[in-house]
Design a protein around this motif. Structure first.
Motif, PDB file in Angstrom:
ATOM      1  N   ALA A  31       0.818  -1.212   0.000  1.00 30.13           N
ATOM      2  CA  ALA A  31       0.000   0.000   0.000  1.00 30.13           C
ATOM      3  C   ALA A  31       0.850   1.260   0.000  1.00 30.13           C
ATOM      4  CB  ALA A  31      -0.917  -0.010   1.204  1.00 30.13           C
ATOM      5  N   ALA A  32       2.085   1.166   0.484  1.00 31.47           N
ATOM      6  CA  ALA A  32       2.930   2.350   0.545  1.00 31.47           C
ATOM      7  C   ALA A  32       3.980   2.288  -0.559  1.00 31.47           C
ATOM      8  CB  ALA A  32       3.600   2.441   1.909  1.00 31.47           C
ATOM      9  N   PRO A  33       3.765   3.040  -1.632  1.00 24.34           N
ATOM     10  CA  PRO A  33       4.784   3.059  -2.681  1.00 24.34           C
ATOM     11  C   PRO A  33       6.061   3.718  -2.180  1.00 24.34           C
ATOM     12  CG  PRO A  33       3.081   4.682  -3.134  1.00 24.34           C
ATOM     13  CD  PRO A  33       2.649   3.935  -1.905  1.00 24.34           C
ATOM     14  N   ILE A  58      11.245   8.441 -15.502  1.00 21.90           N
ATOM     15  CA  ILE A  58      12.236   8.613 -14.435  1.00 21.90           C
ATOM     16  C   ILE A  58      11.818   7.820 -13.205  1.00 21.90           C
ATOM     17  CG2 ILE A  58      13.330  10.305 -12.919  1.00 21.90           C
ATOM     18  CD1 ILE A  58      12.874  12.346 -15.234  1.00 21.90           C
ATOM     19  N   LEU A  59      10.516   7.883 -12.883  1.00 23.53           N
ATOM     20  CA  LEU A  59      10.023   7.133 -11.731  1.00 23.53           C
ATOM     21  C   LEU A  59      10.166   5.638 -11.972  1.00 23.53           C
ATOM     22  CD1 LEU A  59       6.849   9.199 -10.803  1.00 23.53           C
ATOM     23  CD2 LEU A  59       9.061   9.153  -9.655  1.00 23.53           C
ATOM     24  N   GLU A  60       9.959   5.216 -13.221  1.00 19.62           N
ATOM     25  CA  GLU A  60      10.108   3.784 -13.531  1.00 19.62           C
ATOM     26  C   GLU A  60      11.535   3.316 -13.281  1.00 19.62           C
ATOM     27  OE1 GLU A  60       8.040   1.623 -13.827  1.00 19.62           O
ATOM     28  OE2 GLU A  60       6.272   2.192 -14.970  1.00 19.62           O
ATOM     29  N   TRP A  68       5.408   3.699  -7.230  1.00 21.89           N
ATOM     30  CA  TRP A  68       5.433   5.155  -7.157  1.00 21.89           C
ATOM     31  C   TRP A  68       4.033   5.663  -7.440  1.00 21.89           C
ATOM     32  CZ3 TRP A  68       3.703   7.040 -11.774  1.00 21.89           C
ATOM     33  CH2 TRP A  68       3.885   6.227 -12.911  1.00 21.89           C
ATOM     34  N   GLU A  69       3.803   6.918  -7.182  1.00 24.46           N
ATOM     35  CA  GLU A  69       2.539   7.554  -7.567  1.00 24.46           C
ATOM     36  C   GLU A  69       2.804   9.015  -7.875  1.00 24.46           C
ATOM     37  OE1 GLU A  69      -0.238   7.503  -4.291  1.00 24.46           O
ATOM     38  OE2 GLU A  69       1.064   8.699  -3.017  1.00 24.46           O
ATOM     39  N   ILE A  70       2.020   9.540  -8.794  1.00 26.39           N
ATOM     40  CA  ILE A  70       2.034  10.986  -9.022  1.00 26.39           C
ATOM     41  C   ILE A  70       0.695  11.494  -8.513  1.00 26.39           C
ATOM     42  CG2 ILE A  70       2.191  12.851 -10.692  1.00 26.39           C
ATOM     43  CD1 ILE A  70       3.702  11.022 -12.560  1.00 26.39           C
ATOM     44  N   LEU A  71       0.753  12.359  -7.512  1.00 29.59           N
ATOM     45  CA  LEU A  71      -0.476  12.822  -6.880  1.00 29.59           C
ATOM     46  C   LEU A  71      -0.702  14.288  -7.242  1.00 29.59           C
ATOM     47  CD1 LEU A  71      -2.801  12.512  -4.931  1.00 29.59           C
ATOM     48  CD2 LEU A  71      -1.229  12.862  -3.059  1.00 29.59           C
ATOM     49  N   PRO A  93      -2.884   4.435 -14.072  1.00 31.03           N
ATOM     50  CA  PRO A  93      -3.622   4.446 -12.795  1.00 31.03           C
ATOM     51  C   PRO A  93      -2.791   4.930 -11.613  1.00 31.03           C
ATOM     52  CG  PRO A  93      -3.302   2.209 -13.640  1.00 31.03           C
ATOM     53  CD  PRO A  93      -2.831   3.128 -14.706  1.00 31.03           C
ATOM     54  N   ARG A  94      -1.477   4.948 -11.777  1.00 26.67           N
ATOM     55  CA  ARG A  94      -0.672   5.448 -10.650  1.00 26.67           C
ATOM     56  C   ARG A  94      -0.669   6.976 -10.579  1.00 26.67           C
ATOM     57  NH1 ARG A  94       4.368   1.572 -11.843  1.00 26.67           N
ATOM     58  NH2 ARG A  94       3.493   1.894 -13.912  1.00 26.67           N
ATOM     59  N   VAL A  95      -1.339   7.592 -11.541  1.00 29.11           N
ATOM     60  CA  VAL A  95      -1.587   9.034 -11.446  1.00 29.11           C
ATOM     61  C   VAL A  95      -2.875   9.211 -10.654  1.00 29.11           C
ATOM     62  CG1 VAL A  95      -2.203  11.108 -12.724  1.00 29.11           C
ATOM     63  CG2 VAL A  95      -0.417   9.608 -13.595  1.00 29.11           C
ATOM     64  N   ARG A  96      -2.784   9.879  -9.520  1.00 32.18           N
ATOM     65  CA  ARG A  96      -3.964  10.052  -8.673  1.00 32.18           C
ATOM     66  C   ARG A  96      -4.274  11.534  -8.545  1.00 32.18           C
ATOM     67  NH1 ARG A  96      -1.153   5.697  -5.822  1.00 32.18           N
ATOM     68  NH2 ARG A  96      -2.264   3.869  -6.557  1.00 32.18           N
ATOM     69  N   VAL A  97      -5.502  11.835  -8.202  1.00 32.53           N
ATOM     70  CA  VAL A  97      -5.926  13.233  -8.168  1.00 32.53           C
ATOM     71  C   VAL A  97      -6.717  13.531  -6.898  1.00 32.53           C
ATOM     72  CG1 VAL A  97      -7.179  15.043  -9.389  1.00 32.53           C
ATOM     73  CG2 VAL A  97      -6.135  13.183 -10.696  1.00 32.53           C
TER      74      VAL A  97
END
Ligand code: UDP
Ligand code: MG
Length: 349
Positions: A31-33, A58-60, A68-71, A93-97
């Protein structure tokens, strides 16, 4: 779906899950990237897709396995930013808003991002890519060495206009003269924060969020990574000089009470000078009798003292106003909706 974020929502994310999840200790809970990139955005529709396209590879390379996530925090955009964000989430889906109910300002948006980020390290990053994401691997490397904060410091500010450079440098000097916790010059919000630091920041109860000051207050071990700041990619800056001035006032009043204390000293000095002058006038009157002229000195001292009193009242007002804001205890920001947090949006909400 609508939820107001009053008290720190990090409670939802079970701090114990990552408390000992040092980067050296394996992957940790799924649950914690490893890394959260927090991006406050206001009217940045054209910048979303290029940002994801540049940051994702870069995150990859940094956290392919560990996650990872982009929030993105949509800070009350009035253009099609939210549409662009939803599209970005659909592609990745790892892009969250987190979408806020209106514009709360960058500092509040950043707080919303920190509250919702789940990474073991969190990096705030502007969407205009003025701070190069290519520095991220260096930051993570320093973090893996054991530093709890890795600050991105601009090598030079040549991308900023001269006036901004001068006022910024003046501000940093004034801030560091007055405040106990010094803020590093030429460093923005671009920095890697360990989960420990993020938890501390999320628990801070105050409404007035001058993030740079709060980062400095939190302490923890610090490393520095240098980079060159480039011009904004697209769109234009959201900070005019008046907003910067307001931010500067927030910064100083939230980090220091020295401006309040100054007036006691100014008062004491003025009183001493007045007493000395009174002595002088008395002696002169005794020795030479009363002389009528004195209009100039009278009007100067009246105006000067009036001005000084008004300034000191104004400073007092700045602090009283902030006390009022704090005592209202309104939430820092209101979340309209979240996208990509399955566990955070209960079905009955
Ligand atoms: N921003 C925001 N809310 C605001 C103003 C700005 O979320 O009220 C975001 C903006 O979209 C950008 C970041 O904060 O991602 C930095 O803004 P900007 O580039 O305009 O600031 P500058 O780099 O000129 O200081
Ligand atoms: Mg910018």
């Amino acid at each position: 779906m609508v939820s107001s974020q009053g008290e720190p929502s990090i409670v939802t994310y079970q701090p114990h899950a990552f408390q000992h999840a040092s980067p050296l200790q394996g992957a940790g809970a799924p649950a914690a990237p490893l890394l959260s990139i927090v991006v406050p955005v206001k009217n940045e529709e054209v910048n979303i897709a290029p940002f994801v396209a540049r940051v994702q590879p870069i995150l990859e390379t940094i956290a392919k396995d560990e996650g990872w996530e982009i929030l993105f925090v949509d800070d009350g955009s009035t253009d099609h930013t939210l549409v662009a964000l939803i599209a970005a989430h659909a592609r990745e889906p790892r892009v969250r808003v987190v979408s806020l109910s209106r514009n709360f300002g960058k500092e509040a948006a950043l707080s919303a991002g920190l509250d919702h980020a789940r990474g073991r390290a969190v990096v705030p990053l502007d969407v205009d890519l003025q701070d190069p994401p290519e520095v991220l691997p260096d930051m993570v490397a320093k973090w893996r060495e054991g530093f709890e904060t890795v600050i991105g410091v601009r090598r030079c500010r040549s991308s900023d206009p001269l006036v901004k450079r001068l006022t910024a440098s003046l501000y940093y000097r004034a801030h560091n003269l007055l405040a106990d916790e010094k803020i590093p010059e030429h460093a923005g919000d671009f920095r890697l924060l360990d989960r420990k630091v993020v938890d501390v920041l999320c628990k801070l109860p105050e409404r007035s969020r001058f993030m740079k000051g709060l980062f400095a207050w939190a302490g923890f071990s610090q490393a520095v990574v240098e980079f060159d700041r480039v011009e904004r990619q697209d769109g234009k800056t959201k900070f005019n000089y008046w907003k910067l001035w307001t931010l500067a006032l927030d910064g100083i009043t939230s980090s220091s009470t020295a401006p309040l204390r100054i007036w006691s000293y100014v008062g004491a000095i003025v009183a001493m000078l007045a007493m000395a002058y009174a002595g002088f006038v008395m002696v002169r009157t005794i020795m030479f009798g009363i002389t009528v002229p004195g209009y100039a000195s009278l009007i100067v001292s009246v105006l000067l003292l009036g001005g000084v009193q008004l300034i000191s009242l104004g400073v007092l007002g700045e602090y009283v106003g902030r006390i009022l804001t704090e005592t209202k205890r309104r939430p820092l920001y209101v979340v309209r909706d979240t996208i990509g947090f399955p566990e955070a949006s209960p079905p009955e909400a």
